[in-house]
Design an enzyme around this catalytic site. Structure first.
Site, short mmCIF file in Angstrom:
data_model
loop_
_atom_site.label_atom_id
_atom_site.label_comp_id
_atom_site.label_asym_id
_atom_site.label_seq_id
_atom_site.Cartn_x
_atom_site.Cartn_y
_atom_site.Cartn_z
N ARG A 85 0.84 -1.19 0.00
CA ARG A 85 0.00 0.00 0.00
C ARG A 85 0.88 1.24 0.00
O ARG A 85 1.70 1.43 0.91
CB ARG A 85 -0.92 0.01 1.23
CG ARG A 85 -1.80 1.24 1.27
CD ARG A 85 -2.58 1.35 2.57
NE ARG A 85 -3.19 2.68 2.62
CZ ARG A 85 -3.34 3.41 3.70
NH1 ARG A 85 -2.92 2.96 4.88
NH2 ARG A 85 -3.89 4.61 3.65
N HIS A 130 -3.16 11.01 0.79
CA HIS A 130 -2.57 10.77 2.10
C HIS A 130 -1.99 12.08 2.61
O HIS A 130 -0.79 12.21 2.85
CB HIS A 130 -1.51 9.67 2.04
CG HIS A 130 -1.24 9.01 3.37
ND1 HIS A 130 -1.30 7.65 3.56
CD2 HIS A 130 -0.93 9.53 4.59
CE1 HIS A 130 -1.01 7.36 4.83
NE2 HIS A 130 -0.78 8.50 5.46
N GLU A 175 -7.39 8.36 6.66
CA GLU A 175 -7.63 8.95 7.98
C GLU A 175 -8.21 10.36 7.91
O GLU A 175 -7.57 11.33 8.31
CB GLU A 175 -6.35 8.93 8.82
CG GLU A 175 -5.82 7.52 9.08
CD GLU A 175 -4.65 7.49 10.04
OE1 GLU A 175 -4.18 8.57 10.47
OE2 GLU A 175 -4.18 6.38 10.37
N ASN A 312 -7.43 1.86 10.09
CA ASN A 312 -6.11 2.00 10.71
C ASN A 312 -6.30 2.03 12.22
O ASN A 312 -7.06 2.85 12.73
CB ASN A 312 -5.44 3.30 10.27
CG ASN A 312 -5.09 3.33 8.80
OD1 ASN A 312 -5.24 2.32 8.10
ND2 ASN A 312 -4.63 4.47 8.32
N TYR A 314 -4.15 1.62 16.07
CA TYR A 314 -2.87 1.52 16.75
C TYR A 314 -3.00 1.29 18.26
O TYR A 314 -2.24 0.55 18.85
CB TYR A 314 -2.04 2.80 16.54
CG TYR A 314 -1.52 2.98 15.14
CD1 TYR A 314 -0.23 2.56 14.80
CD2 TYR A 314 -2.30 3.55 14.14
CE1 TYR A 314 0.27 2.73 13.52
CE2 TYR A 314 -1.81 3.72 12.84
CZ TYR A 314 -0.53 3.31 12.53
OH TYR A 314 -0.05 3.46 11.27
N GLU A 359 -3.47 -0.13 8.36
CA GLU A 359 -2.27 0.32 9.07
C GLU A 359 -2.31 -0.21 10.49
O GLU A 359 -3.35 -0.16 11.15
CB GLU A 359 -2.16 1.85 9.14
CG GLU A 359 -1.67 2.54 7.90
CD GLU A 359 -1.50 4.06 8.12
OE1 GLU A 359 -1.23 4.47 9.27
OE2 GLU A 359 -1.67 4.81 7.15
#
Length: 899
Positions: A85, A130, A175, A312, A314, A359
């Protein structure tokens, strides 16, 4: 069931066709910010503004990927991923953001990258936006200007037309929450707007959603049948309610998720409009709503504009997060189970969509190729994703690691390192170096998950006939009673009596601090528990100050001797053999005050006086004796670190002197038994040492193998090498301490020498090898076992990431048993402690798993490896006083209500 599984490791494989990927973004890696006709982006402008980026760093060169397509593709190939990606820089293709001019050099660059990926069998996954909006568009309002909707659609259409014959996965925006809030709300990201945080983020988000929808409809109309799928990548932290049983906390967590994720996902995956909770929250804060309104036609166009759910993730959000580990950067706390819960929430909230993790990763604060924390992170997070897919039925189709290589981390500059490959930003050539995590990720991909290893497979069979089954306690941890047990019937003060009565030395003060389990008055109850368990042996310790209150023969406490006779007689009557430890850390305080306890040679003969009385009194009924329990603990933690009684902090000196005196005291006690009692009493005497199993943190570095050897020799060899090998300390230990001593200006080594006579006295003084084992560690190059400096923590666990020092690593005990056989000879081994801390009162399923898995590894060592293990002792019979940790850790097979 989910609660039980939360921290359990799950073995299994992802389904066939699961997509493994790795990711980057254009501005973070490409460099060439103005090369070959590229236009300026908002991040070029932002990073060139002093004070906006850490250390005023820029992405002008970054990883120089614009000139290193072949190198990057080789990195991708090394990982073995099925997808890569990356993002296209809008201003590299359309310098002013419009179709008025196409920069062919930029088109050629992406063609070259795409073709190179396909040549090695890797699918390109392309993100159109992005965060690097052309500056020319920002100059006319950027994402706040509704014309950006058409400009983005024109840009997307060009990409679909130009590259789409080779691209099967498209992502419109990455995002959007970060774009809108950090870029247009608080202004810490480009374009750095913070003049109207109550309005600008909502307008920017409104235009992003419409731009996404318009591009989707263009793709759907002209390209979808011939190409692939398209979606938007959203982001969120998992929000855990502080109290899941409190409806207001659950609502708050849901509101958090809706405000970050639902803001964009609800219009796309549900009804074309914002979530009601978001509209209500925004509208209540001001009389006139700041949240723009979609028309009915726009809602129709927006709803259903995604072929998959890209997420995504985290970290997780709760203040505080129980069990979280702080990582880099500061916002990222390691909470693996949050990934599983997030995936389940998405599945239920949005109607079981196809999900791709686009991600996931963790940063480190320094440039290193030995990135164990990232290995642990991927292992834990991917395992939680596997649970969601296999156990919960989430339709998870792929996982993408962030990121391929260290890169420009936005306003943090080059500080946080997220890469699987290290990039040397101080070298103009920007060389890439594989990190350990890249090797681990490649292994995960090849295995397609976590297949059950042969190492962890269970075997069946019986333990040897007459195998010893036991459980254990120690005197100080169970005997004391507030009305007199700790000083009752003539008992003298021990060093732990002083420590526990001194405020601040025990982690938590309790009103029942001096009660413990009251076994001094309840030994008959304890024997009933032992009988109901069916054990053949019970290991307990004698309290030296209960027998000799002043530590020597001047006063013998006959009440104490009578107590131990009664306990032993009760055990034998119940068919349970006693196994007695002579010293489990409770030195008479009088000896500590008189000459410093174990640092003085005088302690040796006083210990022999004490054991002589014990052998004479109890020896006819006791056939197995342990002189000392865990000398490493009471010498190092008591005389170096000062965290255990007698709380002496003198690292690098006192523990070595205490260790020598302990060895000689043990040897003299053994020789006494050998000379005067063995022939008559027909018993055995040994010593119990504690040892974790250690392995090299990086199995590809010799220095970590060297560190592993040091760890094992300083843990176990310090005491067992003199007894079982040659009467002297291990060479590794002698050389290491001597070298460190010389470097610190010492005239001689801080490790006291053993004379030839002392070596002869010590060598051979054990009839069995006593072993206490709980967990496994990873050793590393900088581990310093010589305690003149602060002890480097080696508690880096290899099971899952967590806060507890004790993690179940079952195979470690088998490897340790084999190490003992190889290092010290084929000795009869008695596992004198093994157990697990678990807090539930009754349903201690983790402890059940711990015993079951560890005992199976012991059985393997016996049956498959021919290790001479004679017995196993579970720690502990009951919950008790766990030294400096007080009563909080619960190791007991029986629960004790200390209230």
């Amino acid at each position: 069931t989910v609660a039980r599984e939360r921290d359990d490791f799950h073995y299994g494989n992802f389904p066939e066709g699961f997509k493994w990927s790795v990711s980057t973004s254009a501005y973070q890696i490409e460099g060439g910010w103005n090369a070959d006709g590229k236009g300026e982006s908002i991040w070029d402008t932002f990073s060139h503004t002093p004070g906006k980026i850490a250390n005023n760093e820029t992405g002008d060169v970054a990883c120089d990927s614009y000139h290193k397509v072949k190198e990057d593709v080789n990195l991708v190939k090394m990982l073995g991923v099925q997808q890569y990606r990356f993002s296209i820089s809008w201003s590299r293709i359309f310098p002013d953001g419009t179709t008025s001019y196409v920069n062919q050099a930029g088109v050629d660059y992406y063609n070259s990258l795409i073709d190179s990926l396909l040549k090695i069998g890797v699918e390109p996954v392309v993100t159109l936006y992005h965060w690097d909006l052309p500056q020319a568009l920002e100059d006319i309002g950027g994402l706040l200007n509704e014309t950006v909707v058409d400009r983005f659609n024109e840009y997307a259409d060009f990409c679909f037309k130009t590259f789409g014959n080779r691209i099967k996965f498209w992502i419109t925006f990455n995002e959007p929450y970060v774009i809108t809030w950090l870029g247009y709300g608080i202004g810490v990201f480009a374009p750095g707007i913070n003049s109207s945080p109550g309005e600008a983020p909502y307008q920017a988000a409104h235009n992003i959603i419409k731009a996404h929808a318009k591009a989707y409809r263009t793709y759907e109309k002209f390209y979808k049948g011939k190409q692939g799928g398209i979606g938007m990548t959203m982001s969120t932290e998992w929000a855990e309610p502080k109290d899941p049983n409190n409806p207001s906390d659950v609502e708050a967590a849901d509101r958090f998720l809706q405000s970050i994720l639902g803001w964009f996902a609800h219009p796309i995956f549900k009804n074309g409009d914002y979530p009601e909770v978001v509209k209500k929250q925004v509208n209540e804060r001001r009389t006139q709503s700041r949240l723009p309104v979609f028309t009915d036609a726009e809602k129709v166009e927006i709803a259903g504009t995604a072929d998959f759910f890209a997420i995504n993730g985290y970290t997780s959000r709760l203040e505080p997060i129980p069990g979280a580990i702080q990582a880099t950067p500061d916002w990222l706390q390691i909470v693996p189970w949050g990934m599983r819960r997030l995936l389940n929430w998405l599945d239920r909230e949005y109607g079981h969509p196809t999900i791709y993790i686009t991600e996931n990763g963790v940063g480190t604060s320094d440039a290193t190729v030995d990135d164990q924390i990232r290995v642990n992170f991927y292992k834990a997070y991917i395992n939680e994703a596997l649970k969601a897919q296999q156990l919960d039925g989430v339709d998870l189709r792929g996982y993408t690691a962030w990121s391929l290589m260290d890169n420009f981390e936005w306003n943090s500059g080059y500080g946080p390192r997220f890469g699987l490959f290290e990039v040397d930003f101080n070298d103009a050539m920007r060389p890439r170096t594989p990190k350990r995590s890249s090797i681990y990720y490649n292994q995960l991909i090849r295995n397609n998950g976590f297949p059950l290893l042969q190492r962890d497979e269970r075997i069946t069979g019986d333990f040897p006939l007459n195998f010893i089954w036991a459980t254990a306690t120690s005197s100080y941890q169970v005997q004391h009673y507030i009305e007199g047990g700790w000083n009752e019937d003539g008992k003298g003060l021990g060093i732990w009596d002083v420590t526990s009565h001194t405020p601040g030395l025990i982690s938590v003060r309790y009103k029942y601090l001096y009660v413990a389990c009251d076994s001094y008055h309840k030994f008959d109850v304890d024997i009933e528990l032992l009988s109901s368990m069916g054990v053949s042996h019970y290991r307990f310790s004698l309290s030296w100050p209960r027998i000799l209150p002043s530590g020597n023969r001047t006063t013998i406490n006959h009440a104490g001797i009578a107590y131990y006779h009664a306990l032993i007689d009760g055990l034998l009557a119940a068919g349970i053999e006693p196994m007695v430890t002579l010293y489990h850390w409770d030195l008479p305080n009088a000896l500590q005050e008189e000459f410093g306890g174990w640092v003085s040679p005088d302690i040796q003969d006083l210990f022999v006086e004490y054991v002589d009385i014990c052998f004479k009194e109890f020896g006819p009924k006791v056939k197995r004796w342990i002189t000392f329990n865990e000398p490493w603990v009471f010498t190092v933690l008591g005389y170096a670190d000062g965290v255990h009684s007698p709380n002496i902090k003198d690292p690098g000196r006192s523990e070595y002197q205490a260790g020598k005196n302990m060895l000689l005291a043990h040897a003299k006690a053994y020789r006494l038994y050998e000379a005067q009692y063995k022939a008559v009493q027909n018993g055995e005497v040994g010593i119990t040492c504690n040892s974790d199993w250690s392995e090299p943190r990086n199995q590809y570095r010799q220095v970590d193998y060297d560190a592993t050897n040091r760890v094992m020799q300083f843990f176990l060899g310090w005491f067992m090498h003199p007894i079982w090998v040659n009467g002297d300390y291990p060479d590794v230990m002698k050389e290491y301490v001597a070298k460190r001593s010389a470097a610190q200006g010492e005239a001689s080594s801080r490790l006291p020498e053993l004379t030839a006579q002392e070596k002869s006295l010590i060598f051979g003084t054990a009839d069995f090898f006593g072993l206490n084992h709980y967990t496994t560690n990873l050793a590393y190059e900088t581990f310093s076992p010589d305690r003149i400096n602060e002890h480097n923590s080696l508690q880096i666990k290899i099971y899952v990431i967590g806060s507890s020092w004790l993690r179940p690593v079952p195979y470690g005990i088998r490897r340790l048993l084999n190490y003992i056989k190889a290092e010290f000879g084929d000795r009869p081994i008695w596992i004198s402690e093994n157990g697990f801390e678990d807090n539930p009162i009754y349903d201690d399923y983790k402890r059940i798993f711990y015993y079951k898995s560890h005992l199976n590894e012991v059985l393997k060592a016996i049956k498959l490896d021919n290790v001479d293990v004679r017995g196993y002792c579970a720690w502990s019979l009951m919950d008790n006083f766990e030294w400096a940790s007080g009563f909080t850790p619960k190791f007991g097979i029986y629960y004790v209500d200390f209230e």
